[in-house]
Each structure stands twice: as structure tokens, then as C-alpha cells.
Write a protein that holds these residues in place. Structure first.
Motif, PDB file in Angstrom:
ATOM      1  N   CYS A   4       0.851  -1.185   0.000  1.00  0.00           N
ATOM      2  CA  CYS A   4       0.000   0.000   0.000  1.00  0.00           C
ATOM      3  C   CYS A   4       0.888   1.236   0.000  1.00  0.00           C
ATOM      4  O   CYS A   4       1.516   1.569   1.003  1.00  0.00           O
ATOM      5  N   LYS A  28      -1.664   4.483   1.494  1.00  0.00           N
ATOM      6  CA  LYS A  28      -2.481   4.298   2.686  1.00  0.00           C
ATOM      7  C   LYS A  28      -1.617   4.273   3.945  1.00  0.00           C
ATOM      8  O   LYS A  28      -0.513   3.730   3.948  1.00  0.00           O
ATOM      9  N   SER A  29      -2.148   4.836   5.008  1.00  0.00           N
ATOM     10  CA  SER A  29      -1.503   4.744   6.305  1.00  0.00           C
ATOM     11  C   SER A  29      -1.699   3.355   6.891  1.00  0.00           C
ATOM     12  O   SER A  29      -2.491   2.552   6.370  1.00  0.00           O
ATOM     13  N   LYS A  74      -3.176   2.693   9.634  1.00  0.00           N
ATOM     14  CA  LYS A  74      -4.558   2.636  10.122  1.00  0.00           C
ATOM     15  C   LYS A  74      -5.527   2.357   8.987  1.00  0.00           C
ATOM     16  O   LYS A  74      -6.446   1.537   9.118  1.00  0.00           O
ATOM     17  N   GLU A  75      -5.341   3.018   7.855  1.00  0.00           N
ATOM     18  CA  GLU A  75      -6.226   2.816   6.706  1.00  0.00           C
ATOM     19  C   GLU A  75      -6.089   1.398   6.151  1.00  0.00           C
ATOM     20  O   GLU A  75      -7.074   0.769   5.774  1.00  0.00           O
ATOM     21  N   THR A  76      -4.853   0.895   6.129  1.00  0.00           N
ATOM     22  CA  THR A  76      -4.637  -0.461   5.635  1.00  0.00           C
ATOM     23  C   THR A  76      -5.245  -1.488   6.578  1.00  0.00           C
ATOM     24  O   THR A  76      -5.821  -2.492   6.129  1.00  0.00           O
ATOM     25  N   ALA A 124      -7.879  -1.045   8.372  1.00  0.00           N
ATOM     26  CA  ALA A 124      -9.328  -1.005   8.151  1.00  0.00           C
ATOM     27  C   ALA A 124      -9.698  -1.836   6.932  1.00  0.00           C
ATOM     28  O   ALA A 124     -10.676  -2.598   6.954  1.00  0.00           O
ATOM     29  N   TYR A 157     -15.782   0.988  11.917  1.00  0.00           N
ATOM     30  CA  TYR A 157     -14.577   1.711  11.510  1.00  0.00           C
ATOM     31  C   TYR A 157     -14.644   2.271  10.098  1.00  0.00           C
ATOM     32  O   TYR A 157     -13.748   3.009   9.670  1.00  0.00           O
ATOM     33  N   PRO A 204     -15.451   4.719   7.003  1.00  0.00           N
ATOM     34  CA  PRO A 204     -15.737   6.158   6.882  1.00  0.00           C
ATOM     35  C   PRO A 204     -17.223   6.396   6.662  1.00  0.00           C
ATOM     36  O   PRO A 204     -17.917   5.582   6.055  1.00  0.00           O
ATOM     37  N   SER A 236     -14.980   9.109  -0.192  1.00  0.00           N
ATOM     38  CA  SER A 236     -13.702   9.826  -0.164  1.00  0.00           C
ATOM     39  C   SER A 236     -13.598  10.963  -1.180  1.00  0.00           C
ATOM     40  O   SER A 236     -12.847  11.909  -0.972  1.00  0.00           O
ATOM     41  N   GLU A 250     -11.109  -0.353  -1.897  1.00  0.00           N
ATOM     42  CA  GLU A 250     -10.332   0.783  -1.410  1.00  0.00           C
ATOM     43  C   GLU A 250     -11.216   1.963  -1.008  1.00  0.00           C
ATOM     44  O   GLU A 250     -10.868   2.731  -0.113  1.00  0.00           O
ATOM     45  N   CYS A 306     -17.203   2.534   2.156  1.00  0.00           N
ATOM     46  CA  CYS A 306     -17.618   3.438   3.231  1.00  0.00           C
ATOM     47  C   CYS A 306     -19.088   3.181   3.554  1.00  0.00           C
ATOM     48  O   CYS A 306     -19.741   2.347   2.924  1.00  0.00           O
TER      49      CYS A 306
END
Length: 316
Positions: free
Chosen positions: A53, A56-57, A59-61, A63, A135, A137, A141, A206, A209
Motif C-alpha cells: 500500500c 495508505k496509512s 490505520k487505513e490499511t 481497516a 470503523y 468512513p 472519499s 479501497e 464506506c
């Protein structure tokens, strides 16, 4: 795809040491995608997709990894994620998050036939019944709330003014209290694998949400049922009918569908303009947004010319 991480065989071996997936036999880079670097991995125990990734951070990964596990736990068929030897859903390499997923055999169909689109509609209907994890969003996005970032980006370009007008239409005409579910948000042909037996599988969550399900359908219509700036109404019909075999729409959602096709096309135009003109300028793709503009402008809410007589209100 811009290749961000150039891995060699030793790098692949190092990453696989964290997993119990057998010995490496073959591997190759997979082209496609703007956010990740993907490699096809073959071992003596199976075939896998190794994903780094790039943007992505952690945390995002995490999730995304938990979402794939969530799908598996709720019997929704898509890519399966594998844990490493420590029982973790993600690893790391060169300070970038790493995911190891199952390989889905098949191919991408750039112009899927009506039968396949009907099946994808049914799969979306199933997706929208999966419980929404906390978790995820609560906004898409690149939904309408992000459009304002372009308003002052380039006063000499006509796109920001067009975007402002489309956002005003979307905000003004959107009904309140529409059903929100777990959505994919990017159901284009590139994110659907069609197996040798003809069964499609939606992948690459990706943009997942907690958002309006009619937006997800609008995006799928833009992504699967359009060509050269026009919506194919027959294919759109197949998608909606497939969806309603498992998950019927409410009357107000049917009424709002044309608006949400406009919304989806506008959001995609916004993403393409921002991506290829501002964030990662690309001379060959700088006008890709115009196809989505044409779709958004082709749908007239004030008249019945666009909405067909033979529509989603009729049964097969």
C-alpha cells in the motif's frame, strides 16, 4: 500505474517469510491501480496477490484488511486475506503496509454483457446486506463534500465552475433519509473479475464506506453500463433488476437514481481532473474527466426524455 516499489526476488522472499504459504516458485508485477503496487505470487501451496500500500496509512490499511476479513465472516465472496505467522492481517516492508490476498482467477471484461451485469447487480444487492463495521468512513472519499477543494484551484479553467453548478444541483435535489449501507464506491469494470465459468466477483474495496446505496448503484451504472459518454439503458436495467432479485429498492430511491447517476459521474470527473491535472499531472490522461462530464450532462432531471419507457419499473 506508476510503480512506486520495485521489488526483486529477494524482497519477495523476505516478505513471504512472514507467512505460511509455501515456497516461492514464480512472481510478476501486475499493472493497474493508482494506490498500490501488486505482485502475482505463485508458491507450491497456491497463488496469491501481494499488495504494497503506497499511499495508505497503517490505520487505513488495517481497516481494509479487517473489512476483507469481515466479508469472509459474513459469507460475502471477494478476495480473501491471509494472516501472517503472528496472526496479523498486515505486515510491513520498507515501512509500507503489506497485504497478502487470494488470487481470483479470471479476467476483466471491458464491455461486460448484460448477463454478467445482472449478476453483478445481484452481488451488489448482497453486499448492501452485509452489516456495516463501525470503523468504515461515514463519507465517500471524493463525494460532493470534497468538490469545494477545486473551486479556486485554477480560475482560468472551466471545470471548477462546472463542478460548482453540479454540486449545487446534487445538494438541492437530494432527498433526505435515503438508505445508507456498506458500499463499494468504485464498481468499474477494472474492479470486477469474471471467472472462467462466467461468474463475476467484485473486488478492490479501497473506497468502501458507509454511504447511500443508491450512490453505489449510480457509480456502478457509470462504471459498467456506459460507453463514450452515454449510459446504456438496457445494461442499466439489467444491473437494477439483478440488484432487486435480492435487495428491492424503495420508490424514492428509484426516483432519485437519475440524480445519483449524475452525482457518481460528477464525482468521477472530479477525481480524474484532480488526479491527472493537479496531483499527478499526466498529459495523456488530462482530459479523461470529459467522458464523465458528458454522462453527467446527458441526464436531464427536468424532462422525461432521458428516462426510458422500458425502465426499472418493469419486470422481465
Amino acid at each position: 500505474m506508476a510503480l512506486y516499489s520495485q521489488l526483486n526476488e529477494q524482497d519477495i522472499q523476505t516478505i513471504l517469510q512472514s507467512y505460511s504459504v509455501g515456497n516461492l516458485q514464480r512472481w510478476r508485477l501486475l499493472h493497474g491501480g493508482a494506490e498500490n503496487t501488486n505482485h502475482l505470487i505463485e508458491t507450491n501451496k497456491g497463488t496469491f496477490i501481494l499488495t504494497l500500500c503506497e499511499r495508505k496509512s497503517i490505520k487505513e490499511t488495517q481497516a481494509l484488511a479487517h473489512l476483507l476479513e469481515h466479508f469472509d465472516n459474513h459469507q460475502f465472496s471477494t478476495s480473501k486475506i491471509f494472516k501472517n505467522r503472528k496472526g496479523q492481517l498486515q505486515s510491513s516492508f520498507q515501512n509500507k503496509p503489506v497485504l497478502l490476498k487470494s488470487f481470483l482467477p479470471g479476467k476483466v471484461l471491458l464491455t461486460p454483457p448484460r448477463k454478467v451485469i445482472h449478476q453483478i447487480g445481484a452481488q451488489l444487492g448482497q453486499l448492501h446486506q452485509v452489516p456495516v463495521p463501525a470503523y468504515l468512513p461515514k463519507q465517500f472519499s471524493y463525494g460532493q463534500q470534497t468538490f469545494t477543494s477545486l473551486y479556486a484551484s485554477d480560475t482560468n479553467h472551466p471545470f471548477p465552475l462546472w463542478l460548482r453548478k453540479k454540486r449545487a444541483l446534487i445538494v438541492q435535489k437530494s432527498a433526505s433519509n435515503l438508505t445508507k449501507v456498506l458500499i463499494h464506491g468504485d464498481v468499474f469494470t477494472s474492479n470486477v473479475i469474471v471467472a472462467p465459468d462466467g461468474k463475476p466477483t467484485v473486488m478492490d474495496f479501497e473506497e468502501a464506506c458507509h454511504y447511500y446505496r443508491v450512490f453505489d448503484l449510480g457509480m456502478a451504472i457509470v462504471g459498467l453500463c456506459s460507453s463514450e459518454g452515454k449510459v446504456d439503458l438496457d445494461k442499466m436495467n439489467a444491473l437494477i433488476k439483478g440488484y432487486e432479485t435480492v435487495n428491492p429498492l424503495l420508490p424514492k430511491e428509484k426516483q432519485q437514481l437519475p440524480l445519483f447517476i449524475i452525482y457518481a459521474a460528477t464525482a468521477t470527473a472530479f477525481w480524474r481532473f484532480r488526479q491527472f491535472n493537479l496531483l499527478v499531472p499526466n498529459e495523456e490522461r488530462k482530459e479523461d474527466y470529459k467522458e464523465m462530464q458528458t454522462i453527467a450532462d446527458s441526464i436531464k432531471l427536468e424532462t422525461s426524455d432521458w428516462w426510458p419507457t422500458k425502465s426499472i419499473y418493469e419486470s422481465n
